[in-house]
Each structure stands twice: as C-alpha cells, then as structure tokens.
Design a protein around this motif. Structure first.
Motif, PDB file in Angstrom:
ATOM      1  N   ILE A 183       0.866  -1.183   0.000  1.00  0.00           N
ATOM      2  CA  ILE A 183       0.000   0.000   0.000  1.00  0.00           C
ATOM      3  C   ILE A 183       0.898   1.228   0.000  1.00  0.00           C
ATOM      4  CG2 ILE A 183      -1.604   1.339   1.402  1.00  0.00           C
ATOM      5  CD1 ILE A 183      -2.790  -1.292   2.358  1.00  0.00           C
ATOM      6  N   SER A 184       0.646   2.125  -0.935  1.00  0.00           N
ATOM      7  CA  SER A 184       1.525   3.285  -1.065  1.00  0.00           C
ATOM      8  C   SER A 184       0.941   4.549  -0.461  1.00  0.00           C
ATOM      9  CB  SER A 184       1.820   3.552  -2.549  1.00  0.00           C
ATOM     10  OG  SER A 184       0.609   3.782  -3.267  1.00  0.00           O
ATOM     11  N   GLY A 185      -0.392   4.589  -0.235  1.00  0.00           N
ATOM     12  CA  GLY A 185      -1.032   5.805   0.263  1.00  0.00           C
ATOM     13  C   GLY A 185      -1.021   5.904   1.774  1.00  0.00           C
ATOM     14  N   ASP A 187      -4.202   2.916  -1.472  1.00  0.00           N
ATOM     15  CA  ASP A 187      -3.631   3.136  -2.808  1.00  0.00           C
ATOM     16  C   ASP A 187      -2.662   2.004  -3.112  1.00  0.00           C
ATOM     17  OD1 ASP A 187      -5.041   5.487  -3.050  1.00  0.00           O
ATOM     18  OD2 ASP A 187      -3.432   6.695  -2.168  1.00  0.00           O
ATOM     19  N   ILE A 188      -2.937   1.266  -4.186  1.00  0.00           N
ATOM     20  CA  ILE A 188      -2.118   0.119  -4.570  1.00  0.00           C
ATOM     21  C   ILE A 188      -1.250   0.502  -5.764  1.00  0.00           C
ATOM     22  CG2 ILE A 188      -2.163  -2.284  -5.315  1.00  0.00           C
ATOM     23  CD1 ILE A 188      -3.304  -1.923  -2.554  1.00  0.00           C
ATOM     24  N   PRO A 189       0.058   0.258  -5.689  1.00  0.00           N
ATOM     25  CA  PRO A 189       0.923   0.563  -6.828  1.00  0.00           C
ATOM     26  C   PRO A 189       0.489  -0.192  -8.083  1.00  0.00           C
ATOM     27  CG  PRO A 189       2.206   0.056  -4.867  1.00  0.00           C
ATOM     28  CD  PRO A 189       0.795  -0.293  -4.558  1.00  0.00           C
ATOM     29  N   LEU A 244     -10.058  -8.668 -14.982  1.00  0.00           N
ATOM     30  CA  LEU A 244     -10.023  -7.854 -13.773  1.00  0.00           C
ATOM     31  C   LEU A 244      -8.567  -7.571 -13.428  1.00  0.00           C
ATOM     32  CD1 LEU A 244     -11.953  -6.639 -11.641  1.00  0.00           C
ATOM     33  CD2 LEU A 244     -11.564  -8.691 -10.271  1.00  0.00           C
ATOM     34  N   PRO A 245      -8.116  -6.316 -13.558  1.00  0.00           N
ATOM     35  CA  PRO A 245      -6.710  -5.991 -13.287  1.00  0.00           C
ATOM     36  C   PRO A 245      -6.291  -6.398 -11.881  1.00  0.00           C
ATOM     37  CG  PRO A 245      -7.819  -4.146 -14.347  1.00  0.00           C
ATOM     38  CD  PRO A 245      -8.884  -5.136 -13.989  1.00  0.00           C
ATOM     39  N   PRO A 246      -5.070  -6.901 -11.723  1.00  0.00           N
ATOM     40  CA  PRO A 246      -4.598  -7.325 -10.402  1.00  0.00           C
ATOM     41  C   PRO A 246      -4.687  -6.224  -9.355  1.00  0.00           C
ATOM     42  CG  PRO A 246      -3.091  -8.052 -12.111  1.00  0.00           C
ATOM     43  CD  PRO A 246      -4.071  -7.147 -12.776  1.00  0.00           C
ATOM     44  N   GLU A 247      -4.453  -4.991  -9.765  1.00  0.00           N
ATOM     45  CA  GLU A 247      -4.480  -3.885  -8.816  1.00  0.00           C
ATOM     46  C   GLU A 247      -5.868  -3.705  -8.183  1.00  0.00           C
ATOM     47  OE1 GLU A 247      -1.264  -3.819 -11.480  1.00  0.00           O
ATOM     48  OE2 GLU A 247      -3.385  -3.554 -12.005  1.00  0.00           O
ATOM     49  N   ILE A 248      -6.912  -3.984  -8.960  1.00  0.00           N
ATOM     50  CA  ILE A 248      -8.275  -3.862  -8.428  1.00  0.00           C
ATOM     51  C   ILE A 248      -8.534  -4.960  -7.396  1.00  0.00           C
ATOM     52  CG2 ILE A 248     -10.722  -4.073  -9.006  1.00  0.00           C
ATOM     53  CD1 ILE A 248     -10.178  -2.653 -11.588  1.00  0.00           C
ATOM     54  N   VAL A 249      -8.091  -6.184  -7.709  1.00  0.00           N
ATOM     55  CA  VAL A 249      -8.247  -7.284  -6.752  1.00  0.00           C
ATOM     56  C   VAL A 249      -7.469  -6.968  -5.476  1.00  0.00           C
ATOM     57  CG1 VAL A 249      -7.943  -9.749  -6.355  1.00  0.00           C
ATOM     58  CG2 VAL A 249      -8.504  -8.929  -8.649  1.00  0.00           C
ATOM     59  N   ALA A 250      -6.241  -6.473  -5.639  1.00  0.00           N
ATOM     60  CA  ALA A 250      -5.413  -6.136  -4.482  1.00  0.00           C
ATOM     61  C   ALA A 250      -6.091  -5.063  -3.634  1.00  0.00           C
ATOM     62  CB  ALA A 250      -4.038  -5.663  -4.949  1.00  0.00           C
ATOM     63  N   ALA A 251      -6.698  -4.064  -4.285  1.00  0.00           N
ATOM     64  CA  ALA A 251      -7.373  -2.991  -3.555  1.00  0.00           C
ATOM     65  C   ALA A 251      -8.576  -3.527  -2.780  1.00  0.00           C
ATOM     66  CB  ALA A 251      -7.807  -1.902  -4.528  1.00  0.00           C
ATOM     67  N   ARG A 252      -9.309  -4.480  -3.360  1.00  0.00           N
ATOM     68  CA  ARG A 252     -10.469  -5.065  -2.672  1.00  0.00           C
ATOM     69  C   ARG A 252     -10.038  -5.810  -1.424  1.00  0.00           C
ATOM     70  NH1 ARG A 252     -14.012  -7.495  -7.779  1.00  0.00           N
ATOM     71  NH2 ARG A 252     -14.618  -5.457  -8.653  1.00  0.00           N
ATOM     72  N   VAL A 253      -8.935  -6.569  -1.552  1.00  0.00           N
ATOM     73  CA  VAL A 253      -8.432  -7.307  -0.392  1.00  0.00           C
ATOM     74  C   VAL A 253      -8.011  -6.338   0.703  1.00  0.00           C
ATOM     75  CG1 VAL A 253      -6.663  -8.907   0.428  1.00  0.00           C
ATOM     76  CG2 VAL A 253      -7.677  -9.246  -1.828  1.00  0.00           C
ATOM     77  N   ALA A 254      -7.316  -5.268   0.302  1.00  0.00           N
ATOM     78  CA  ALA A 254      -6.853  -4.286   1.282  1.00  0.00           C
ATOM     79  C   ALA A 254      -8.019  -3.567   1.941  1.00  0.00           C
ATOM     80  CB  ALA A 254      -5.931  -3.282   0.597  1.00  0.00           C
ATOM     81  N   GLN A 255      -9.039  -3.251   1.153  1.00  0.00           N
ATOM     82  CA  GLN A 255     -10.188  -2.528   1.690  1.00  0.00           C
ATOM     83  C   GLN A 255     -10.933  -3.337   2.738  1.00  0.00           C
ATOM     84  OE1 GLN A 255     -13.062  -1.382  -1.260  1.00  0.00           O
ATOM     85  NE2 GLN A 255     -14.302  -0.215   0.172  1.00  0.00           N
ATOM     86  N   HIS A 256     -11.144  -4.629   2.447  1.00  0.00           N
ATOM     87  CA  HIS A 256     -11.890  -5.470   3.376  1.00  0.00           C
ATOM     88  C   HIS A 256     -11.000  -6.128   4.427  1.00  0.00           C
ATOM     89  CE1 HIS A 256     -15.575  -5.022   1.087  1.00  0.00           C
ATOM     90  NE2 HIS A 256     -14.911  -5.282  -0.015  1.00  0.00           N
ATOM     91  N   GLN A 257      -9.679  -6.106   4.173  1.00  0.00           N
ATOM     92  CA  GLN A 257      -8.706  -6.725   5.082  1.00  0.00           C
ATOM     93  C   GLN A 257      -9.112  -8.156   5.420  1.00  0.00           C
ATOM     94  OE1 GLN A 257      -7.347  -4.297   8.352  1.00  0.00           O
ATOM     95  NE2 GLN A 257      -7.777  -2.399   7.262  1.00  0.00           N
TER      96      GLN A 257
END
Length: 223
Positions: free
Chosen positions: A147-149, A154-156, A174-187
């Motif tokens: 996470i960069s933000g 914010d996912i690089p 589905l771009p990897p960054e979107i999947v990564a952001a979903r995982v980070a958002q829901h933890q």
C-alpha cells in the motif's frame, strides 16, 4: 453404464430415500410411483436405501432386477443393514482423507516457513513465500502489492515482488491492482474467477500485516 446423472429430488423413490426411508418396489410396472426412464425399461423390480451417517445422506444403495417380484420388504431391510456398514466405512475413508490432506498442508506450511526463515531481507522473504505457495498449490503466478497511500488503500500499478510467469494472467478481465485494492479494503481473504486470454483462472488474495499494520496484499492465480 459407468456414469449417470439426474436430480434425485425430482423422483419419488429418491425423494423418499433423501428423507431416510428404505424403498421397495416389487413390481415396478404396476407401481404408480415408478418412472420408466429410456434405457431402463428392463427393470421390473427395484429396492433402494440411503447410505446415511448421522443426519447426512452420503449416497444411495440400489438393487435392480429384470424379474418381477424379485425384491420385497425383507430385501429392503437387509439392504439397510448393509448400507449402515457402508456408511461407517465411507465416513472413515472421508475422515482419513481429511487427515491426510491436513498433514500435507502442514508439511507445505512448514516447508514454506523454512524458506522464509532463511532471509532477513523483506523482498527475499516475500519471494520465498510466494514461490512456496505457487509450488505447494499449483498456482501459475503470484505477486505482492504494498500500500503506497497514507490512510487510503492506494495500490501501486506494479507488484513489489512476484513469482511465476506474468504471462499466465495475460488478458485478465479484472486488473490485479483492483483485486489487491479489494483485499486491502476489506482486510480479509478474497477469491474470484476471472477471464484470462487462455480461459479462466482463480484469483485468490490475502492481506499482509506487519504487526497490526496492513502492509499490502498477496495475490495468487491458479487454473
């Protein structure tokens, strides 16, 4: 016949067995509940019982005969006794398989842990972790996204560390960054089937923590 597929609840005799009942139809052609299926017209007498362990139906045990009156209520009772033994054997086999699977998983986790403990460098640790997961679970590509933000998820655009071939996810819907952001958002762990150039793939993601702080996410793609 090596395989036959049908909806059990759509047939009266199987509905009764799903309810735990032993069923016997001594004369199928004169029994209004019997449904004649193409290719099975030869069955003139039928008996079936559920293979039941506790409250769970594991399967069914059926007997077919081309002789009318071949089976009676006594047949159903004997079949039920045999099914009870079969249920115990099937449940034991299932438990053994679960224990075997858990043992394999523990061995894999230990092996991954051994790899990770061999370095103090963050990128080397992540690579060992991702590479071990790919090898253990048959994945095709894995990547870690930090996470960069500050305060926001914010996912690089690109991963900090990856293992496997990035070509394996070419054309991902589905771009990897979107999947990564979903995982980070829901933890929390996340899984989804996505379309790729070669067909479909499972995308699995887990959050990565350093102590109580969310560092980023790890994604694994598998066929």
């Amino acid at each position: 016949i090596r395989a036959l597929s049908f909806e059990a609840s759509a047939h009266d005799n199987y509905r009764r067995m799903l309810a735990g009942e032993a069923v016997c139809m001594p004369e199928t052609h004169s029994d209004p509940a019997w449904e004649v299926r193409p290719g099975f017209e030869w069955i003139r007498s039928w008996a079936g019982v559920p293979i039941r362990f506790g409250e769970e139906i594991l399967g069914f045990l059926n007997l077919d005969s081309d002789t009318p009156g071949a089976f009676g209520e006594e047949t159903a009772h004997r079949l039920a006794a045999f099914a009870a033994h079969a249920a115990v054997a099937m449940n034991n086999a299932r438990l053994y398989q679960r224990l075997t699977d858990e043992h394999v998983k523990l061995v894999r986790v230990y092996e991954i842990g051994q790899r990770v403990s061999g370095s103090l460098l963050p990128d080397e640790i992540l690579f060992s972790l991702l590479d071990g997961v790919l090898e253990a679970y048959g994945g095709s590509y894995a990547a870690a996204y930090p996470i960069s933000g500050e305060g926001a998820f914010d996912i690089p655009v690109g991963p900090s560390v990856s293992a496997g071939s990035v070509e394996a996810i070419a054309g991902a819907s589905l771009p990897p960054e979107i999947v990564a952001a979903r995982v980070a958002q829901h933890q929390a762990p996340y899984q989804e089937v996505i379309q790729i150039a070669s067909g479909r793939a499972w995308t699995s993601g887990v959050p990565l923590f350093v102590g109580d702080r969310l560092w980023g996410t790890a994604l694994v793609w598998s066929p």
